[in-house]
Design a protein around this motif. Structure first.
Motif, mmCIF file in Angstrom:
data_model
loop_
_atom_site.group_PDB
_atom_site.id
_atom_site.type_symbol
_atom_site.label_atom_id
_atom_site.label_comp_id
_atom_site.label_asym_id
_atom_site.label_seq_id
_atom_site.Cartn_x
_atom_site.Cartn_y
_atom_site.Cartn_z
ATOM 1 N N ILE A 7 0.840 -1.207 0.000
ATOM 2 C CA ILE A 7 0.000 0.000 0.000
ATOM 3 C C ILE A 7 0.877 1.260 0.000
ATOM 4 O O ILE A 7 0.602 2.221 -0.718
ATOM 5 N N PHE A 8 1.948 1.213 0.776
ATOM 6 C CA PHE A 8 2.864 2.362 0.823
ATOM 7 C C PHE A 8 3.500 2.601 -0.548
ATOM 8 O O PHE A 8 3.589 3.750 -1.019
ATOM 9 N N ALA A 9 3.921 1.524 -1.224
ATOM 10 C CA ALA A 9 4.519 1.664 -2.551
ATOM 11 C C ALA A 9 3.516 2.247 -3.535
ATOM 12 O O ALA A 9 3.861 3.086 -4.383
ATOM 13 N N ASP A 10 2.255 1.788 -3.439
ATOM 14 C CA ASP A 10 1.203 2.332 -4.320
ATOM 15 C C ASP A 10 0.989 3.811 -4.035
ATOM 16 O O ASP A 10 0.834 4.627 -4.958
ATOM 17 N N ALA A 11 0.985 4.190 -2.754
ATOM 18 C CA ALA A 11 0.793 5.597 -2.379
ATOM 19 C C ALA A 11 1.925 6.469 -2.921
ATOM 20 O O ALA A 11 1.693 7.568 -3.438
ATOM 21 N N VAL A 12 3.166 5.984 -2.804
ATOM 22 C CA VAL A 12 4.319 6.735 -3.312
ATOM 23 C C VAL A 12 4.200 6.913 -4.819
ATOM 24 O O VAL A 12 4.477 7.995 -5.362
ATOM 25 N N ALA A 13 3.772 5.841 -5.527
ATOM 26 C CA ALA A 13 3.609 5.935 -6.986
ATOM 27 C C ALA A 13 2.569 6.992 -7.337
ATOM 28 O O ALA A 13 2.764 7.799 -8.260
ATOM 29 N N ARG A 14 1.443 6.986 -6.621
ATOM 30 C CA ARG A 14 0.399 7.987 -6.878
ATOM 31 C C ARG A 14 0.924 9.407 -6.578
ATOM 32 O O ARG A 14 0.626 10.366 -7.294
ATOM 33 N N GLN A 15 1.693 9.511 -5.501
ATOM 34 C CA GLN A 15 2.276 10.814 -5.135
ATOM 35 C C GLN A 15 3.199 11.318 -6.242
ATOM 36 O O GLN A 15 3.143 12.486 -6.631
ATOM 37 N N ASN A 16 4.018 10.438 -6.775
ATOM 38 C CA ASN A 16 4.948 10.821 -7.838
ATOM 39 C C ASN A 16 4.210 11.227 -9.121
ATOM 40 O O ASN A 16 4.739 11.991 -9.930
#
Length: 441
Positions: A7-16
């Motif tokens: 979930i954290f990796a997905d959030a970082v991708a969305r943030q980027n």
């Protein structure tokens, strides 16, 4: 079972990708399951900051600090949020901690300078912005802030004032004539320290007061550079706060001042002189200047009109715009080139050596046109008399070098024609601090 790392990796991708709401939702999901993780709170603060949600971002960054007080960039971002929320004292404290953590970061120093500016801590602000420019010489935002700070710290008229040779020569001639070796001179308004150094060069011991802290500090440095620190003491106070037996060793033999404004009164010279005579001077003290006043005349000229009025322009009548223009304005006379249409007259004069000084005055009088022309304004300037034939005035009709004193132009509703010999009625008033003049046409 929930995979928090995924979930954290997905959030970082969305943030980027700039998907702030999507990233926020995922960070909050993790935070709900496992509250207070520093990387999660930090990234949540970043996406909230990107959305301009400063209060929520501040909460997220502060929670980051609770989890990891040494998180890089923490105090800078907390300060930025506080700054955006108008919490300037807290922001300055946070930026100070950011500078302490990363002293070579010009951005933290720039933001600390901006916060100090908003708190009117100008000296500290200049120190920080200059350090930011040392670290990053091409930092244009810092160059702009430094210029704005220096403009607030020192009005632009200071430099032409100290470069006004006729003014300086008049003061120096008066000091040479009136100040004796061994005198104690009280100067009100240190400024650059120029007049205090003239008095010290004449053999006096000088106590000079300056209310603005950074100007007082600059004057101390200038006086030290000129080798006169042993003869001149700069006191960072208003003259009304000075005390004999404390700031002054005894009542002064000479009062020296140049707190005279372009309208003569608005730097509060009258209250200052009254107070000094009552508390700080010997009964027979010499006062420089001894007298001064307001001088006026009728003025015209095509260039002057162009600065004061508008009318037919490119086939359109813009005269209605004149209603918004102030009824008085100050300009460098060389810019507007006024032409005299009458002899001069002094509606107000002030004798600093007299037993009392008027705190108010009203007068009506006529100015007689000395030639035909179009009167665009009543022009006002000042004059000083130091005694022993030493005088000064800043007539706008005489070409002169740089001056901090600018003539005032008091406007009628519209320019009007005068013929030689025409009387033009004028009303004038002062309240001890302000001067107002009005053409009664």
């Amino acid at each position: 079972m929930m995979d928090l790392n995924a979930i954290f990796a997905d959030a970082v991708a969305r943030q980027n990708q700039g998907d702030w709401p999507g990233a926020e939702a995922l960070y909050r999901k993790i935070d709900k399951k496992q509250p207070g993780l520093a990387p999660v709170c930090w990234n949540l603060g970043v996406v909230l900051k990107a959305q301009g949600r400063w209060a929520d971002a501040l909460d997220a960054f502060q929670r980051t600090g609770k989890a990891d007080p040494k998180y890089r960039g923490l105090h800078f971002n907390i300060g930025l949020c506080q700054q955006k929320l108008g919490k300037m004292e807290a922001a300055a404290n946070s930026f100070t901690r950011a500078v302490e953590a990363e002293p070579e970061d010009p951005i933290s120093r720039f933001n600390l300078a901006a916060a100090c500016r908003d708190l009117e801590r100008f000296e500290e602000a200049v120190l920080q912005v200059e350090r930011a420019l040392e670290l990053k010489p091409d930092f244009l935002d810092a160059e702009l802030l430094r210029t704005k700070l220096r403009t607030r710290m020192l009005s632009l008229w200071h430099v032409p004032m100290v470069n006004d040779a006729p003014r300086n020569d008049a003061y120096e001639a008066a000091i040479k004539a009136q100040v004796r070796p061994g005198d104690l001179v009280l100067e009100i308004g240190t400024g650059s320290g120029l007049l205090a150094m003239m008095a010290a060069r004449a053999g006096a011991q000088v106590i000079t007061c300056e209310a603005v802290p950074w100007i007082a500090d600059a004057a101390r440095r200038i006086i030290a550079q000129n080798g006169l620190s042993d003869r001149i003491t700069v006191v960072n106070k208003l003259s009304t706060a000075l005390q004999v037996g404390g700031d002054l060793p005894r009542p002064a033999d000479v009062l020296l001042s140049e707190i005279i404004a372009s309208d003569f009164l608005s730097e509060r010279v009258i209250p200052a002189v009254i107070d000094a005579k009552a508390r700080l001077l010997q009964p027979d003290a010499r006062i420089l200047p001894q007298q001064g006043g307001v001088r006026v005349a009728l003025a015209g000229g095509a260039l002057l009109e162009k600065h004061l009025y508008t009318g037919l322009t490119n086939g359109f009548d813009l005269g209605g715009f004149n209603r918004l223009f102030p009824r008085a304005a100050r300009y460098d006379a060389r810019l507007v080139q006024p032409e005299a249409l009458s002899d001069s007259l002094d509606p107000f004069r002030f004798d600093f050596t007299a037993d009392s000084l008027p705190m108010q005055g009203r007068v009506q009088f006529d100015l007689t046109a000395s030639k035909a022309g179009r009167c665009a304004a009543l022009v006002q300037w000042i004059w000083l008399d130091f005694g022993q034939g030493i005088t000064f005035d800043n007539s706008p009709f005489r070409d002169s070098p740089a001056s901090g004193w600018q003539p005032g132009f008091f406007l009628p509703p519209a320019p009007f024609a005068v013929e030689e010999g025409d009387p033009v009625p004028v009303a004038a008033m002062h309240d001890g601090v302000n001067v107002w003049l009005s053409l009664q046409v």
